[in-house]
Design a protein around this motif. Sequence first.
Motif, PDB file in Angstrom:
ATOM      1  N   GLN A  12      -6.773  -5.356  30.687  1.00 62.84           N
ATOM      2  CA  GLN A  12      -7.382  -6.584  31.190  1.00 62.84           C
ATOM      3  C   GLN A  12      -8.901  -6.517  31.115  1.00 62.84           C
ATOM      4  N   HIS A  13      -9.457  -5.351  31.365  1.00 59.95           N
ATOM      5  CA  HIS A  13     -10.913  -5.224  31.346  1.00 59.95           C
ATOM      6  C   HIS A  13     -11.473  -5.275  29.930  1.00 59.95           C
ATOM      7  N   LEU A  14     -10.819  -4.608  28.994  1.00 55.38           N
ATOM      8  CA  LEU A  14     -11.332  -4.536  27.633  1.00 55.38           C
ATOM      9  C   LEU A  14     -11.164  -5.843  26.877  1.00 55.38           C
ATOM     10  N   GLY A  15     -10.013  -6.474  27.017  1.00 57.55           N
ATOM     11  CA  GLY A  15      -9.756  -7.664  26.207  1.00 57.55           C
ATOM     12  C   GLY A  15      -9.180  -8.843  26.944  1.00 57.55           C
ATOM     13  N   GLY A  16      -9.125  -8.782  28.280  1.00 60.70           N
ATOM     14  CA  GLY A  16      -8.550  -9.896  29.029  1.00 60.70           C
ATOM     15  C   GLY A  16      -7.060 -10.065  28.806  1.00 60.70           C
ATOM     16  N   ILE A  17      -6.352  -8.984  28.486  1.00 58.23           N
ATOM     17  CA  ILE A  17      -4.911  -9.051  28.225  1.00 58.23           C
ATOM     18  C   ILE A  17      -4.176  -9.090  29.561  1.00 58.23           C
ATOM     19  N   LEU A  18      -3.382 -10.121  29.761  1.00 60.18           N
ATOM     20  CA  LEU A  18      -2.636 -10.307  31.001  1.00 60.18           C
ATOM     21  C   LEU A  18      -1.158 -10.003  30.788  1.00 60.18           C
ATOM     22  N   PRO A  19      -0.414  -9.776  31.860  1.00 55.28           N
ATOM     23  CA  PRO A  19       1.033  -9.573  31.731  1.00 55.28           C
ATOM     24  C   PRO A  19       1.707 -10.763  31.059  1.00 55.28           C
ATOM     25  N   PRO A  20       2.766 -10.526  30.298  1.00 48.07           N
ATOM     26  CA  PRO A  20       3.382 -11.624  29.530  1.00 48.07           C
ATOM     27  C   PRO A  20       4.033 -12.694  30.385  1.00 48.07           C
ATOM     28  N   HIS A  21       4.336 -12.396  31.651  1.00 43.97           N
ATOM     29  CA  HIS A  21       5.006 -13.406  32.474  1.00 43.97           C
ATOM     30  C   HIS A  21       4.018 -14.376  33.104  1.00 43.97           C
ATOM     31  N   LEU A  22       2.731 -14.139  32.951  1.00 48.74           N
ATOM     32  CA  LEU A  22       1.722 -15.023  33.528  1.00 48.74           C
ATOM     33  C   LEU A  22       1.349 -16.115  32.530  1.00 48.74           C
ATOM     34  N   GLY A  23       1.214 -17.330  33.033  1.00 55.15           N
ATOM     35  CA  GLY A  23       0.794 -18.468  32.228  1.00 55.15           C
ATOM     36  C   GLY A  23      -0.140 -19.352  33.018  1.00 55.15           C
ATOM     37  N   TYR A  24      -0.511 -20.478  32.419  1.00 57.93           N
ATOM     38  CA  TYR A  24      -1.438 -21.399  33.076  1.00 57.93           C
ATOM     39  C   TYR A  24      -0.965 -22.821  32.862  1.00 57.93           C
ATOM     40  N   ASP A  25      -0.916 -23.571  33.953  1.00 55.63           N
ATOM     41  CA  ASP A  25      -0.520 -24.966  33.908  1.00 55.63           C
ATOM     42  C   ASP A  25      -1.787 -25.817  33.936  1.00 55.63           C
ATOM     43  N   PRO A  26      -2.171 -26.441  32.805  1.00 53.50           N
ATOM     44  CA  PRO A  26      -3.426 -27.215  32.798  1.00 53.50           C
ATOM     45  C   PRO A  26      -3.371 -28.467  33.661  1.00 53.50           C
ATOM     46  N   LEU A  27      -2.184 -29.027  33.874  1.00 54.46           N
ATOM     47  CA  LEU A  27      -2.090 -30.232  34.697  1.00 54.46           C
ATOM     48  C   LEU A  27      -2.306 -29.913  36.165  1.00 54.46           C
ATOM     49  N   ARG A  28      -1.623 -28.878  36.654  1.00 53.54           N
ATOM     50  CA  ARG A  28      -1.779 -28.491  38.050  1.00 53.54           C
ATOM     51  C   ARG A  28      -2.939 -27.535  38.282  1.00 53.54           C
ATOM     52  N   LYS A  29      -3.454 -26.965  37.191  1.00 48.96           N
ATOM     53  CA  LYS A  29      -4.606 -26.072  37.259  1.00 48.96           C
ATOM     54  C   LYS A  29      -4.332 -24.849  38.136  1.00 48.96           C
ATOM     55  N   HIS A  30      -3.223 -24.184  37.880  1.00 52.28           N
ATOM     56  CA  HIS A  30      -2.940 -22.947  38.602  1.00 52.28           C
ATOM     57  C   HIS A  30      -2.087 -22.041  37.719  1.00 52.28           C
ATOM     58  N   VAL A  31      -2.021 -20.789  38.108  1.00 48.49           N
ATOM     59  CA  VAL A  31      -1.291 -19.787  37.342  1.00 48.49           C
ATOM     60  C   VAL A  31       0.212 -19.948  37.566  1.00 48.49           C
ATOM     61  N   THR A  32       0.987 -19.817  36.492  1.00 53.33           N
ATOM     62  CA  THR A  32       2.441 -19.926  36.574  1.00 53.33           C
ATOM     63  C   THR A  32       3.071 -18.566  36.291  1.00 53.33           C
ATOM     64  N   HIS A  33       4.287 -18.374  36.791  1.00 54.49           N
ATOM     65  CA  HIS A  33       5.019 -17.123  36.609  1.00 54.49           C
ATOM     66  C   HIS A  33       6.367 -17.440  35.962  1.00 54.49           C
ATOM     67  N   ASP A  34       6.597 -16.890  34.796  1.00 56.69           N
ATOM     68  CA  ASP A  34       7.869 -17.000  34.108  1.00 56.69           C
ATOM     69  C   ASP A  34       8.386 -15.584  33.877  1.00 56.69           C
ATOM     70  N   TRP A  35       9.236 -15.113  34.794  1.00 55.92           N
ATOM     71  CA  TRP A  35       9.659 -13.720  34.775  1.00 55.92           C
ATOM     72  C   TRP A  35      10.615 -13.400  33.636  1.00 55.92           C
ATOM     73  N   LEU A  36      11.074 -14.431  32.912  1.00 55.00           N
ATOM     74  CA  LEU A  36      11.897 -14.163  31.734  1.00 55.00           C
ATOM     75  C   LEU A  36      11.099 -13.461  30.636  1.00 55.00           C
ATOM     76  N   TRP A  37       9.768 -13.607  30.692  1.00 54.85           N
ATOM     77  CA  TRP A  37       8.917 -12.967  29.700  1.00 54.85           C
ATOM     78  C   TRP A  37       8.471 -11.577  30.133  1.00 54.85           C
ATOM     79  N   SER A  38       8.865 -11.141  31.317  1.00 58.53           N
ATOM     80  CA  SER A  38       8.491  -9.797  31.769  1.00 58.53           C
ATOM     81  C   SER A  38       9.471  -8.793  31.177  1.00 58.53           C
ATOM     82  N   VAL A  39       9.338  -8.573  29.894  1.00 59.60           N
ATOM     83  CA  VAL A  39      10.269  -7.721  29.168  1.00 59.60           C
ATOM     84  C   VAL A  39       9.503  -6.574  28.518  1.00 59.60           C
ATOM     85  N   GLY A  40      10.238  -5.589  28.052  1.00 65.31           N
ATOM     86  CA  GLY A  40       9.629  -4.462  27.371  1.00 65.31           C
ATOM     87  C   GLY A  40       9.264  -3.345  28.329  1.00 65.31           C
TER      88      GLY A  40
END
Length: 381
Positions: free
Chosen positions: A189-217
């Motif tokens: 996260q510090h070097l390249g701003g890489i976030l966990p794959p389950h985190l997303g962003y909702d531009p309409l509501r302007k908040h972070v979203t969690h989709d745990w189906l992408w928390s794989v690997g």
Amino acid sequence: MNNNEGHEGLNKFDVASFLEQVNTLRVGNQEFTSRLVEADIESDYGIAVAVALAHRTTNIEFTMQEDMNDGTTPTIEFTHAGRDMKDDNSERQYLDSRELGNNLRRHPFIQSMGRSRTHIDIPVIVLQLDRDAAILLDQHYNARSLKDMILIVQNSARFDEHPSGMMCNNQLMARPLSPLKEALSAVLQHLGGILPPHLGYDPLRKHVTHDWLWSVGSHPLSFTSTGLRYTTIQRDALARSYVLDAMDSAIDVLNMGIRKLEGTRTTHRMYDHVATAKKTLVLFSDIIGILRTMSHSAYSLDFQLSVDKISVLQGVAKEFLEIATDLATSHEAMQCIGRDRDERSPHVTPLLFTSGVIAAVAIIYTIIPLFTRKKERRLTY
């Protein structure tokens, strides 16, 4: 930077495994060097004050395993200040990462670190704490990435005193005692701003979203695994971040130089000066060519070639800005001494005035005979 209270039997942070994985993130001609500095919180006044000012206490009640076994729905009880809660374990201690970072920046060791276009020092501060209860960062994290440092907390608490607040198959998931996994995630996260794959962003509501189906690997960014090794996906994502950031910075420098050139008048004397700086067009063409090459190689997933072009792109963009700045400065100097005016400008106004007078006289002598002829014809009738 390692902070240790000096208690015996305390599990130390696995520095060797941490550095081994961090070294795998090198791309292109990057070089990673490390230096380990140990300090005692009892003797280092700056660290002791920083930890004391960042220490916080809150009341948080986690779902206990016996509550799930009973089949009852656990309840969360809130109490006012000054009242005892039914469960003494509900009191949790944590460190405020922002407050801790602000105070650690005043430490002489942190202030001695430098930052340049080709070199950057990143302090990785490990606080090894021997307490009865776990002390986390911002209530939920073993490691946090700030804008100029990475904070890690190594606890010695037992598993049941170190809950994660997550469940799997009706079983509470305990947070690992070792913060190595979250530390590796904080580095990405510090070097390249890489976030966990389950985190997303909702531009309409302007908040972070969690989709745990992408928390794989099985990698440090997956919250549902215990992987401690970076994968090719994380390395490619980091290289892509380097490439996009370099391209964005180069475009900003290019636009800055163009704005400087737009404010320069192309007078006769400035043309003589610009003629000696035709290299700006060549540099502009080179920048466009490098950007296209990097975009094409990144599209082909050849991030190695794109990363190798970063230093060349930065050098050409810097040279273009220097020449543009020199041209703008020369124009300002000529304007101050009154030499930026065109030598032909004093003769332009008289010529235009004379041409206008001649044209007006010609029109008058052409129109007047037409009116006289019409009057003569009317008299004949």
